[in-house]
Enzyme design. Sequence first.
Site, short mmCIF file in Angstrom:
data_model
loop_
_atom_site.label_atom_id
_atom_site.label_comp_id
_atom_site.label_asym_id
_atom_site.label_seq_id
_atom_site.Cartn_x
_atom_site.Cartn_y
_atom_site.Cartn_z
N HIS A 20 73.55 9.89 25.27
CA HIS A 20 72.42 10.14 26.15
C HIS A 20 72.44 11.54 26.75
O HIS A 20 71.53 11.89 27.51
CB HIS A 20 72.41 9.11 27.28
CG HIS A 20 72.06 7.73 26.82
ND1 HIS A 20 70.77 7.24 26.84
CD2 HIS A 20 72.82 6.74 26.30
CE1 HIS A 20 70.76 6.00 26.37
NE2 HIS A 20 71.99 5.68 26.02
N ASP A 61 69.93 19.59 29.65
CA ASP A 61 69.70 18.17 29.94
C ASP A 61 69.48 17.42 28.64
O ASP A 61 68.83 17.94 27.72
CB ASP A 61 68.48 17.99 30.84
CG ASP A 61 68.64 16.86 31.83
OD1 ASP A 61 69.49 15.98 31.57
OD2 ASP A 61 67.94 16.85 32.85
#
Length: 753
Positions: A179, A386
Site C-alpha cells: 500500500h 505517497d
Amino acid sequence: MRSQDPARNSSGSSARRGNLVIVSNRLPVSLQVDDGEVEFRRSSGGLAAALGGIAEADPFVWVGWPGCPVPDGMRREVQQQMARDDLVPVFLSEEEEDLYYHSLSNQVLWPLFHYFTEKVDFSARAWDAYVEINNRFAEQILAIAEPGARVWIHDFHLMLVPGLLRQARADLEIGFFLHIPFPSSEIYRLLPAREELLRGVLGADYVGFHTHDYARHFRSTCLRVLGLEGDHESVQVESRRVGVGVHPIGIPVHQFDAAMEDPKTRSELAALKTRYQGKRVILGVERLDYTKGVELKLAAFERLLETREDLRDQCVFLQIIVPSRLSNPDYASLKRDIEETVGRVNGKYGSPGHTPVEYLHRSVPFEHLIALYRIADIGFVAPVRDGMNLVAQEYVHCQSECDGLPDPCRGILVLSEFAGAARVLTRAMMTNPWDTEGMVKTLEQSLDMSHEERRDRMTMMADHVRRLECQGWADKFITRLGHAARLGREFEGESVQLRNEHELAMQKAFQEAEHRVLFLDYDGTLRELVATPEEAQPTDEIYETLEALKACPNTEVHIVSGRHRDDLNQWFAGRSMFLSAEHGFARYDQSGEWKTVEGLDLSFLEPVEDILREVTEEVPGTRIERKPCALAWHYRQTDVDYGAWRARELHSQLEQDLAHLPVDILNGHRVLEIRSHGVNKGGYVGQRASNLPENTFILCIGDDRTDVDMYGALPKDAWRVHVGRRVDEADYSVGTPGRVREVLRNLARSLKG
C-alpha cells in the site's frame, strides 16, 4: 517455523478455518483492556471499507494485531470475543511492538520506501523481532487456512509472510499487496535485509501495487538484487511464475454518497458557508507524517500571500492534521515546526477577524470533513511521496453533483506529481512540492481558473473515482490472484521437477553403472548468477561437491562453460577435471594443456566489436566481454526494461549486418553472445560422449539456451536436468544451483552406501 495443530491457534483455543484469509498488521478494531475488562469496536479504515464488498460473497477470516498489548491471562477471552466476528488476533508484547512495529517497520521500511534515507535507523535486534513476528503471523495463518485457501497479505509490515507460507504449504494461493510506494532499485538496495524481504514477497502467487511505476521498480529490483528475469506481468522465481499487477485503490463511494445526503452534512455545510462567506478556502487534510509535505505547502502559501497582496484577506488555508506517532521524536519535532510556521504566517499576514492559516491538530467528524471537501475552492494535496493518497479522491468525489446538496462542484484539485493518485487523477493541477515558486504559480492558476474549466476537470476525475470504487478493487485483486495462481501452476507443471522418486532412480543408475560421466555448466548451474561475472568464484561448497564426485570410482567430471579459459584455469586446473571453456572452443584435459578448435573464420570479431562498443557507450551499465572466438554483450546492470528492449534491437541489427558471416547469435541470461558458427557446447559433449564404453551413466546439467546444445548431443539414456523452467530437450528441472549441488552430493553419497 514451529509446527502446530492446524485446527488450533497458538494459544490453544479453537479458530474458525477460512477459505479466504485476510492478513494485515492491524485488525479493523479498536481494543481497550482496562482493569480486567476487554472492550473493542470495529473501526472503519480504508482497507476495512475496501473488503466490505467481498465479505458478503466470500466470507473471510481476518488475521492481525489487535493494536495494544493484552495480558497473557486475558488472551483467551479476547480470542473468543473476536472469533465471533471472524477476527484472529496475533498478540505482541510492548517490547515486540516497539521493535517490530515502531523500529523496523516505521523507522526503516517506511522512510526508505518513501525515499527518506536519512531517517532510516536499522538495527539487528529490530530485524530479529521483525522475523519473529512474521513467523508468528505465518503460524497463525497456517492454523486456520483450509486446504487450497486464498491468503491475501497486506503491506510492508509482513513482507516475509508469503515466503514462509510458501515453504510450509504449496496448496495455498497467496497474494500480497503493498500500500506504499516501492522505491527504485538504487534506493531499495540500501536495505541490509534486501534479499530476505524480496524473497519473502516472492513467495506469493501474485503481487499488487498501486501504480505501474511501483510495479516496474519491483521487477527491476528483483533483477538487480536477485538476478531474476521477468516481463511486464511476472517475475520468474526458479520454476515458479509470480504474477505482478497494478491495482489503484479507490474510496468507498457509496459511503461518501450517503454521507453527502445526510442531514448532519447539510447542517455542517450551511454553517461553513456562512463562516467562510466571501473567502477562498484552500483545504489540506493529512495525517502527521514527514512524507505529506505539510511544511512545503505552508511555505508555498506564505509565498503566495507575500506576492499577491490582493489575496491576503481573501484566502484561508485550512490545514487539518490527524495526530500520529507523537511518541516518535521526529514526529513531535515535525509538529512543532508546523505550528511555528503557522504562527509566523498568521502573525505576518493576519488581521482583525481574519486568520490566513487555520490549523487543526485533531480528527474531525466524518460529516464535517465531507462539508469541508464540499466548500473548499482548492483541495491541496502535495505529499513528497505517497503510495496513493485517498484524500485526493475523496475531495474530487465530494465536489461532484449530489441530489441532497446544493451547489455543483466549484473546486479544483492541486496534486503532487509524487502521489500515486497523480497516475489516476490526471486532470488535477499537478505540482512539484519541492518547487515553492512552481506551487505558488499552480495555486494562482487554480484560483483564477474559470468555472467551466474547473467543472470539466473535476467531472472527468469524478467519473474515474467512481470507477475506482474500493470494493471493486478488492474483487479485481482476488480474481487476478486466482488467475495468477492457475497460471503459476501451469507454468510449474511444464517443468517436470526432479522429485525424490526421480532422484532415487538416478542414484540407482549411478550406483549400477561401471563408468560415470558428468557434464556440468558453471554460471547459473553450479554457481548462482551474480551481478558481475568477476564475483562468481567457486565457493568451498562447490569445491567440496566436485571433490566428492571425483572420488567416486571411474567417474569423470567435466565443467562445460562459456567462460574464458583463464577463469576455468584459475579455478579448476590441477584438480583432475576436464574443462571446456568458451562454449567448447578451448578444451583442457588431464594432460594439463589447453587445445582449441582450428580452422575457424574469426574475421567477424573486429567489426562486431565496433558495433558493440557503440551500443555500450549508449547504454549505461552494459559491457563487452571478448573471447578468442566470440564476443558477449552483458546488460545485467542496466535497466531491466530498457536493457531487454535494446538487446532485441541489437540482435535484429546483428542478424542483418552479419548475415554473410559464419556466426551464431545467442540470447543468454541478460547477455547477447556472437560466436563463430559451429562452436558450441554440444560439439564438445558429443565428441566426448561418442567414445564412452557401454554401461556408462551420463548426467548433464545446464541452465540456459547455450546448454540445450549439450542435451541434444547426448544418447537417449542420458540424464538431462535443467535449472529453472524445464526446456523440451531436458528430462527434468530443478529450481536453483543450490538444489543442483544437493543432487550431486546425494549421488556421491549414494555410492558410498
